[in-house]
Design a protein around this motif. Sequence first.
Motif, PDB file in Angstrom:
ATOM      1  N   ILE A 269       0.774  -1.155  -0.018  1.00  0.00           N
ATOM      2  CA  ILE A 269       0.058   0.031  -0.057  1.00  0.00           C
ATOM      3  C   ILE A 269       0.961   1.147  -0.047  1.00  0.00           C
ATOM      4  CG2 ILE A 269      -1.899   1.166   1.098  1.00  0.00           C
ATOM      5  CD1 ILE A 269      -2.325  -1.455   2.791  1.00  0.00           C
ATOM      6  N   VAL A 270       0.617   2.285  -0.849  1.00  0.00           N
ATOM      7  CA  VAL A 270       1.415   3.371  -0.995  1.00  0.00           C
ATOM      8  C   VAL A 270       0.743   4.434  -0.325  1.00  0.00           C
ATOM      9  CG1 VAL A 270       2.274   5.153  -2.630  1.00  0.00           C
ATOM     10  CG2 VAL A 270       2.116   2.840  -3.253  1.00  0.00           C
ATOM     11  N   LYS A 271       1.658   5.450   0.655  1.00  0.00           N
ATOM     12  CA  LYS A 271       0.857   6.462   1.397  1.00  0.00           C
ATOM     13  C   LYS A 271       0.814   7.490   0.298  1.00  0.00           C
ATOM     14  CE  LYS A 271       3.318   5.117   5.657  1.00  0.00           C
ATOM     15  NZ  LYS A 271       4.506   5.516   6.538  1.00  0.00           N
ATOM     16  N   PRO A 272      -0.008   8.662   0.660  1.00  0.00           N
ATOM     17  CA  PRO A 272      -1.058   8.606   1.557  1.00  0.00           C
ATOM     18  C   PRO A 272      -1.977   7.519   1.462  1.00  0.00           C
ATOM     19  CG  PRO A 272      -1.144  10.451   0.083  1.00  0.00           C
ATOM     20  CD  PRO A 272      -0.046   9.939  -0.287  1.00  0.00           C
ATOM     21  N   PHE A 273      -2.673   7.108   2.467  1.00  0.00           N
ATOM     22  CA  PHE A 273      -3.318   6.059   2.233  1.00  0.00           C
ATOM     23  C   PHE A 273      -4.886   6.246   1.915  1.00  0.00           C
ATOM     24  CE2 PHE A 273      -0.681   4.316   5.918  1.00  0.00           C
ATOM     25  CZ  PHE A 273      -0.079   3.470   5.225  1.00  0.00           C
ATOM     26  N   GLN A 274      -5.544   5.721   1.209  1.00  0.00           N
ATOM     27  CA  GLN A 274      -6.913   5.695   0.759  1.00  0.00           C
ATOM     28  C   GLN A 274      -7.402   4.733   1.556  1.00  0.00           C
ATOM     29  OE1 GLN A 274      -5.519   6.210  -2.684  1.00  0.00           O
ATOM     30  NE2 GLN A 274      -5.969   8.481  -2.286  1.00  0.00           N
ATOM     31  N   ALA A 275      -8.541   4.944   2.519  1.00  0.00           N
ATOM     32  CA  ALA A 275      -9.308   3.736   3.205  1.00  0.00           C
ATOM     33  C   ALA A 275      -9.764   2.677   2.321  1.00  0.00           C
ATOM     34  CB  ALA A 275     -10.369   4.451   3.899  1.00  0.00           C
ATOM     35  N   GLU A 276     -10.190   2.966   1.111  1.00  0.00           N
ATOM     36  CA  GLU A 276     -10.699   1.586   0.252  1.00  0.00           C
ATOM     37  C   GLU A 276      -9.375   0.879  -0.045  1.00  0.00           C
ATOM     38  OE1 GLU A 276     -10.857   5.459  -1.255  1.00  0.00           O
ATOM     39  OE2 GLU A 276     -12.356   5.532   0.574  1.00  0.00           O
ATOM     40  N   ARG A 277      -8.318   1.621  -0.398  1.00  0.00           N
ATOM     41  CA  ARG A 277      -7.136   0.807  -0.708  1.00  0.00           C
ATOM     42  C   ARG A 277      -6.636  -0.118   0.369  1.00  0.00           C
ATOM     43  NH1 ARG A 277      -4.538  -2.764  -2.544  1.00  0.00           N
ATOM     44  NH2 ARG A 277      -2.493  -2.762  -3.106  1.00  0.00           N
ATOM     45  N   VAL A 278      -6.611   0.430   1.615  1.00  0.00           N
ATOM     46  CA  VAL A 278      -6.007  -0.428   2.765  1.00  0.00           C
ATOM     47  C   VAL A 278      -7.207  -1.608   2.955  1.00  0.00           C
ATOM     48  CG1 VAL A 278      -5.901  -0.268   5.486  1.00  0.00           C
ATOM     49  CG2 VAL A 278      -5.155   1.785   3.761  1.00  0.00           C
ATOM     50  N   LEU A 279      -8.395  -1.342   2.909  1.00  0.00           N
ATOM     51  CA  LEU A 279      -9.387  -2.457   3.018  1.00  0.00           C
ATOM     52  C   LEU A 279      -9.359  -3.186   1.956  1.00  0.00           C
ATOM     53  CD1 LEU A 279     -12.307   0.026   4.495  1.00  0.00           C
ATOM     54  CD2 LEU A 279     -10.955  -1.918   5.844  1.00  0.00           C
ATOM     55  N   GLU A 280      -9.138  -2.886   0.900  1.00  0.00           N
ATOM     56  CA  GLU A 280      -9.133  -3.815  -0.178  1.00  0.00           C
ATOM     57  C   GLU A 280      -8.139  -4.832  -0.265  1.00  0.00           C
ATOM     58  OE1 GLU A 280      -7.322  -3.502  -4.618  1.00  0.00           O
ATOM     59  OE2 GLU A 280      -8.792  -1.769  -4.185  1.00  0.00           O
ATOM     60  N   ALA A 281      -6.821  -4.276   0.312  1.00  0.00           N
ATOM     61  CA  ALA A 281      -5.753  -5.049   0.570  1.00  0.00           C
ATOM     62  C   ALA A 281      -5.786  -5.991   1.734  1.00  0.00           C
ATOM     63  CB  ALA A 281      -4.518  -4.036   0.882  1.00  0.00           C
ATOM     64  N   VAL A 282      -6.384  -5.528   2.776  1.00  0.00           N
ATOM     65  CA  VAL A 282      -6.574  -6.482   4.056  1.00  0.00           C
ATOM     66  C   VAL A 282      -7.378  -7.592   3.704  1.00  0.00           C
ATOM     67  CG1 VAL A 282      -7.417  -6.350   6.223  1.00  0.00           C
ATOM     68  CG2 VAL A 282      -6.001  -4.645   5.612  1.00  0.00           C
ATOM     69  N   LYS A 283      -8.530  -7.205   3.141  1.00  0.00           N
ATOM     70  CA  LYS A 283      -9.678  -8.178   2.720  1.00  0.00           C
ATOM     71  C   LYS A 283      -9.249  -9.172   1.563  1.00  0.00           C
ATOM     72  CE  LYS A 283     -14.133  -5.778   3.206  1.00  0.00           C
ATOM     73  NZ  LYS A 283     -14.137  -4.409   2.726  1.00  0.00           N
ATOM     74  N   LYS A 284      -8.430  -8.729   0.908  1.00  0.00           N
ATOM     75  CA  LYS A 284      -7.651  -9.764  -0.210  1.00  0.00           C
ATOM     76  C   LYS A 284      -6.850 -10.535   0.592  1.00  0.00           C
ATOM     77  CE  LYS A 284      -4.110  -8.889  -3.080  1.00  0.00           C
ATOM     78  NZ  LYS A 284      -3.457  -8.269  -3.952  1.00  0.00           N
ATOM     79  N   VAL A 285      -6.048 -10.151   1.529  1.00  0.00           N
ATOM     80  CA  VAL A 285      -4.921 -11.170   2.183  1.00  0.00           C
ATOM     81  C   VAL A 285      -5.650 -11.892   3.307  1.00  0.00           C
ATOM     82  CG1 VAL A 285      -2.778 -11.089   3.607  1.00  0.00           C
ATOM     83  CG2 VAL A 285      -3.381  -9.488   1.694  1.00  0.00           C
ATOM     84  N   ILE A 286      -6.563 -11.328   4.113  1.00  0.00           N
ATOM     85  CA  ILE A 286      -7.043 -12.206   5.253  1.00  0.00           C
ATOM     86  C   ILE A 286      -8.720 -12.204   5.268  1.00  0.00           C
ATOM     87  CG2 ILE A 286      -4.999 -11.921   6.663  1.00  0.00           C
ATOM     88  CD1 ILE A 286      -6.725  -9.915   8.247  1.00  0.00           C
ATOM     89  N   GLY A 287      -9.110 -11.757   4.260  1.00  0.00           N
ATOM     90  CA  GLY A 287     -10.650 -11.809   4.154  1.00  0.00           C
ATOM     91  C   GLY A 287     -11.517 -10.876   5.240  1.00  0.00           C
TER      92      GLY A 287
END
Length: 120
Positions: A102-120
Motif C-alpha cells: 500500500i502506498v501512502k498517503p492511504f486511501q481507506a478503500e485501498r487499505v481495506l481492499e488489501a486487507v480483505k484480499k489477504v485475510i478476508g
Amino acid sequence: MAKNILICDDAAFMRMMIKDILTKNGYNVVGEAENGKIAVDKYAELTPDLVLLDITMPEMDGIGALKAIKEKDPNACVIMCSAMGQQAMVIEAIQSGAKDFIVKPFQAERVLEAVKKVIG
C-alpha cells in the motif's frame, strides 16, 4: 470472529489513521509498533492474523522486519506500506514474502481492499 492486526509505523499519526480505518470496519488492532524490531517482538507475542508494516523506520526497517517475521513464521501475512513508490523496495518486499503493498498517503478503500484480499 474479528481478524487481529498488528500495525507497525514510526509515525504515530499513521498508526492512528490505519487503526481508525480498520476498527471502523470490524478488524481488531491487537498491537502497534514504532519500529521493525518492536514489530518482530510483538508478532511473536501476539501472533496476529496480519501485519501492516511500514518500510522506512528507525532501528530495523520494514524489509528487515518482514524477513525476521517470515523466518519465525513462514505463513505470516504481511502487507507493506510506504510513502516512497520505490520500485526496488516493492519488488524486494514481495520477493521476501509480503502479500501486498500500500502506498501512502492511504486511501481507506485501498487499505481495506488489501486487507480483505489477504485475510478476508
